[in-house]
Write a protein that holds these residues in place. Structure first.
Motif, PDB file in Angstrom:
ATOM      1  N   VAL A 268       0.863  -1.187   0.000  1.00  0.00           N
ATOM      2  CA  VAL A 268       0.000   0.000   0.000  1.00  0.00           C
ATOM      3  C   VAL A 268       0.896   1.232   0.000  1.00  0.00           C
ATOM      4  CG1 VAL A 268      -1.784   1.274   1.271  1.00  0.00           C
ATOM      5  CG2 VAL A 268      -1.742  -1.219   1.366  1.00  0.00           C
ATOM      6  N   ASP A 269       0.523   2.230  -0.782  1.00  0.00           N
ATOM      7  CA  ASP A 269       1.199   3.518  -0.735  1.00  0.00           C
ATOM      8  C   ASP A 269       0.141   4.614  -0.834  1.00  0.00           C
ATOM      9  OD1 ASP A 269       0.688   4.109  -3.549  1.00  0.00           O
ATOM     10  OD2 ASP A 269       2.322   2.735  -4.027  1.00  0.00           O
ATOM     11  N   ARG A 270       0.553   5.849  -0.946  1.00  0.00           N
ATOM     12  CA  ARG A 270      -0.397   6.966  -0.905  1.00  0.00           C
ATOM     13  C   ARG A 270      -1.301   7.033  -2.132  1.00  0.00           C
ATOM     14  NH1 ARG A 270       1.225  11.672  -3.515  1.00  0.00           N
ATOM     15  NH2 ARG A 270       3.135  11.414  -4.684  1.00  0.00           N
ATOM     16  N   LEU A 271      -0.942   6.314  -3.200  1.00  0.00           N
ATOM     17  CA  LEU A 271      -1.717   6.372  -4.442  1.00  0.00           C
ATOM     18  C   LEU A 271      -2.607   5.151  -4.664  1.00  0.00           C
ATOM     19  CD1 LEU A 271       1.077   7.747  -6.778  1.00  0.00           C
ATOM     20  CD2 LEU A 271      -0.713   9.039  -5.591  1.00  0.00           C
ATOM     21  N   GLY A 272      -2.338   4.039  -3.967  1.00  0.00           N
ATOM     22  CA  GLY A 272      -3.123   2.830  -4.183  1.00  0.00           C
ATOM     23  C   GLY A 272      -2.484   1.625  -3.544  1.00  0.00           C
ATOM     24  N   PHE A 273      -2.817   0.452  -4.072  1.00  0.00           N
ATOM     25  CA  PHE A 273      -2.282  -0.774  -3.490  1.00  0.00           C
ATOM     26  C   PHE A 273      -2.075  -1.843  -4.557  1.00  0.00           C
ATOM     27  CE2 PHE A 273      -6.882  -0.919  -3.129  1.00  0.00           C
ATOM     28  CZ  PHE A 273      -7.233  -2.218  -3.476  1.00  0.00           C
ATOM     29  N   HIS A 274      -1.247  -2.799  -4.214  1.00  0.00           N
ATOM     30  CA  HIS A 274      -0.991  -3.963  -5.059  1.00  0.00           C
ATOM     31  C   HIS A 274      -1.696  -5.152  -4.437  1.00  0.00           C
ATOM     32  CE1 HIS A 274       2.160  -2.311  -7.672  1.00  0.00           C
ATOM     33  NE2 HIS A 274       2.471  -1.580  -6.634  1.00  0.00           N
ATOM     34  N   VAL A 275      -2.243  -6.008  -5.284  1.00  0.00           N
ATOM     35  CA  VAL A 275      -2.864  -7.242  -4.811  1.00  0.00           C
ATOM     36  C   VAL A 275      -2.307  -8.427  -5.596  1.00  0.00           C
ATOM     37  CG1 VAL A 275      -5.055  -6.290  -3.989  1.00  0.00           C
ATOM     38  CG2 VAL A 275      -4.839  -6.944  -6.371  1.00  0.00           C
TER      39      VAL A 275
ATOM     40  N   VAL B 107      -4.177  -1.320  -7.933  1.00  0.00           N
ATOM     41  CA  VAL B 107      -5.472  -0.650  -7.822  1.00  0.00           C
ATOM     42  C   VAL B 107      -5.221   0.762  -7.285  1.00  0.00           C
ATOM     43  CG1 VAL B 107      -7.768  -0.717  -6.787  1.00  0.00           C
ATOM     44  CG2 VAL B 107      -6.593  -2.856  -7.356  1.00  0.00           C
ATOM     45  N   ALA B 108      -5.640   1.764  -8.023  1.00  0.00           N
ATOM     46  CA  ALA B 108      -5.466   3.151  -7.598  1.00  0.00           C
ATOM     47  C   ALA B 108      -6.552   3.536  -6.602  1.00  0.00           C
ATOM     48  CB  ALA B 108      -5.528   4.075  -8.805  1.00  0.00           C
ATOM     49  N   PHE B 109      -6.176   4.311  -5.601  1.00  0.00           N
ATOM     50  CA  PHE B 109      -7.157   4.877  -4.677  1.00  0.00           C
ATOM     51  C   PHE B 109      -7.994   5.933  -5.407  1.00  0.00           C
ATOM     52  CE2 PHE B 109      -4.152   3.956  -0.947  1.00  0.00           C
ATOM     53  CZ  PHE B 109      -4.828   2.804  -0.611  1.00  0.00           C
ATOM     54  N   LEU B 110      -9.129   6.273  -4.844  1.00  0.00           N
ATOM     55  CA  LEU B 110      -9.990   7.311  -5.401  1.00  0.00           C
ATOM     56  C   LEU B 110      -9.333   8.683  -5.315  1.00  0.00           C
ATOM     57  CD1 LEU B 110     -13.350   6.143  -3.795  1.00  0.00           C
ATOM     58  CD2 LEU B 110     -12.526   5.716  -6.127  1.00  0.00           C
ATOM     59  N   ARG B 111      -8.453   8.837  -4.336  1.00  0.00           N
ATOM     60  CA  ARG B 111      -7.702  10.075  -4.136  1.00  0.00           C
ATOM     61  C   ARG B 111      -6.440   9.749  -3.337  1.00  0.00           C
ATOM     62  NH1 ARG B 111     -12.247   9.988  -1.453  1.00  0.00           N
ATOM     63  NH2 ARG B 111     -12.259   9.931   0.808  1.00  0.00           N
ATOM     64  N   VAL B 112      -5.502  10.654  -3.318  1.00  0.00           N
ATOM     65  CA  VAL B 112      -4.256  10.464  -2.584  1.00  0.00           C
ATOM     66  C   VAL B 112      -4.555  10.428  -1.084  1.00  0.00           C
ATOM     67  CG1 VAL B 112      -2.006  11.482  -2.064  1.00  0.00           C
ATOM     68  CG2 VAL B 112      -2.927  11.612  -4.383  1.00  0.00           C
ATOM     69  N   VAL B 113      -3.897   9.522  -0.362  1.00  0.00           N
ATOM     70  CA  VAL B 113      -4.046   9.430   1.092  1.00  0.00           C
ATOM     71  C   VAL B 113      -2.716   9.759   1.746  1.00  0.00           C
ATOM     72  CG1 VAL B 113      -5.909   7.735   0.962  1.00  0.00           C
ATOM     73  CG2 VAL B 113      -3.552   6.939   1.132  1.00  0.00           C
ATOM     74  N   SER B 114      -2.780  10.216   3.002  1.00  0.00           N
ATOM     75  CA  SER B 114      -1.536  10.594   3.677  1.00  0.00           C
ATOM     76  C   SER B 114      -1.350   9.954   5.044  1.00  0.00           C
ATOM     77  CB  SER B 114      -1.452  12.121   3.798  1.00  0.00           C
ATOM     78  OG  SER B 114      -2.540  12.612   4.550  1.00  0.00           O
ATOM     79  N   ASN B 115      -2.338   9.165   5.481  1.00  0.00           N
ATOM     80  CA  ASN B 115      -2.187   8.503   6.770  1.00  0.00           C
ATOM     81  C   ASN B 115      -3.112   7.276   6.817  1.00  0.00           C
ATOM     82  OD1 ASN B 115      -4.852   9.323   7.818  1.00  0.00           O
ATOM     83  ND2 ASN B 115      -3.966  11.379   7.880  1.00  0.00           N
ATOM     84  N   PRO B 116      -2.940   6.420   7.815  1.00  0.00           N
ATOM     85  CA  PRO B 116      -3.762   5.211   7.887  1.00  0.00           C
ATOM     86  C   PRO B 116      -5.267   5.483   7.977  1.00  0.00           C
ATOM     87  CG  PRO B 116      -1.835   4.960   9.275  1.00  0.00           C
ATOM     88  CD  PRO B 116      -1.855   6.393   8.815  1.00  0.00           C
ATOM     89  N   ALA B 117      -5.678   6.524   8.660  1.00  0.00           N
ATOM     90  CA  ALA B 117      -7.108   6.822   8.783  1.00  0.00           C
ATOM     91  C   ALA B 117      -7.711   7.177   7.416  1.00  0.00           C
ATOM     92  CB  ALA B 117      -7.340   7.961   9.774  1.00  0.00           C
ATOM     93  N   GLU B 118      -6.998   7.978   6.625  1.00  0.00           N
ATOM     94  CA  GLU B 118      -7.474   8.318   5.283  1.00  0.00           C
ATOM     95  C   GLU B 118      -7.490   7.078   4.393  1.00  0.00           C
ATOM     96  OE1 GLU B 118      -5.185  11.445   3.515  1.00  0.00           O
ATOM     97  OE2 GLU B 118      -5.675  12.872   5.105  1.00  0.00           O
ATOM     98  N   THR B 119      -6.482   6.236   4.550  1.00  0.00           N
ATOM     99  CA  THR B 119      -6.411   5.006   3.757  1.00  0.00           C
ATOM    100  C   THR B 119      -7.625   4.138   4.031  1.00  0.00           C
ATOM    101  OG1 THR B 119      -4.001   5.092   3.844  1.00  0.00           O
ATOM    102  CG2 THR B 119      -5.003   2.978   3.234  1.00  0.00           C
ATOM    103  N   ARG B 120      -7.943   3.954   5.293  1.00  0.00           N
ATOM    104  CA  ARG B 120      -9.107   3.139   5.665  1.00  0.00           C
ATOM    105  C   ARG B 120     -10.385   3.729   5.084  1.00  0.00           C
ATOM    106  NH1 ARG B 120     -13.292   2.131   8.750  1.00  0.00           N
ATOM    107  NH2 ARG B 120     -13.500   0.204   9.898  1.00  0.00           N
ATOM    108  N   LYS B 121     -10.540   5.052   5.205  1.00  0.00           N
ATOM    109  CA  LYS B 121     -11.747   5.711   4.702  1.00  0.00           C
ATOM    110  C   LYS B 121     -11.908   5.504   3.192  1.00  0.00           C
ATOM    111  CE  LYS B 121     -14.122  10.131   4.623  1.00  0.00           C
ATOM    112  NZ  LYS B 121     -14.120  11.537   5.023  1.00  0.00           N
ATOM    113  N   VAL B 122     -10.827   5.662   2.442  1.00  0.00           N
ATOM    114  CA  VAL B 122     -10.893   5.490   0.991  1.00  0.00           C
ATOM    115  C   VAL B 122     -11.169   4.032   0.632  1.00  0.00           C
ATOM    116  CG1 VAL B 122      -9.520   5.576  -1.126  1.00  0.00           C
ATOM    117  CG2 VAL B 122      -9.513   7.502   0.434  1.00  0.00           C
TER     118      VAL B 122
END
Length: 77
Positions: A29-36, A49-64
């Motif tokens: 997982v990184d700020r732009l998405g994740f690998h599966v 898989v790209a996230f819907l938006r850039v994330v900067s911390n674990p809480a934002e990652t979970r929300k996205v």
């Protein structure tokens, strides 16, 4: 994610990564998405898989991730 939400990761793959999967494991997982790593009828494959938006911390990652799974579930219906 893998231990607690394995079905959610698998569900997200067909709708988000366009891969029909039997099983999916998040590998990075990184700020732009994740690998599966995805188990398909044809064998194992990797996907990004790209996230819907850039994330900067674990809480934002979970929300996205929650938003993405909800979208996948609504599209699957």
């Amino acid at each position: 994610m893998n231990a607690d939400h394995k079905d959610a990761a698998r569900l997200a793959c067909p709708e988000i990564a366009h891969i029909e999967s039997q099983e999916a494991t998040m590998t990075a997982v990184d700020r732009l998405g994740f690998h599966v790593c995805v188990k398909t009828q044809d064998g194992m494959r990797g996907a990004r898989v790209a996230f819907l938006r850039v994330v900067s911390n674990p809480a934002e990652t979970r929300k996205v991730l929650v938003e993405m799974v909800q979208q996948a579930r609504s599209q699957a219906e």
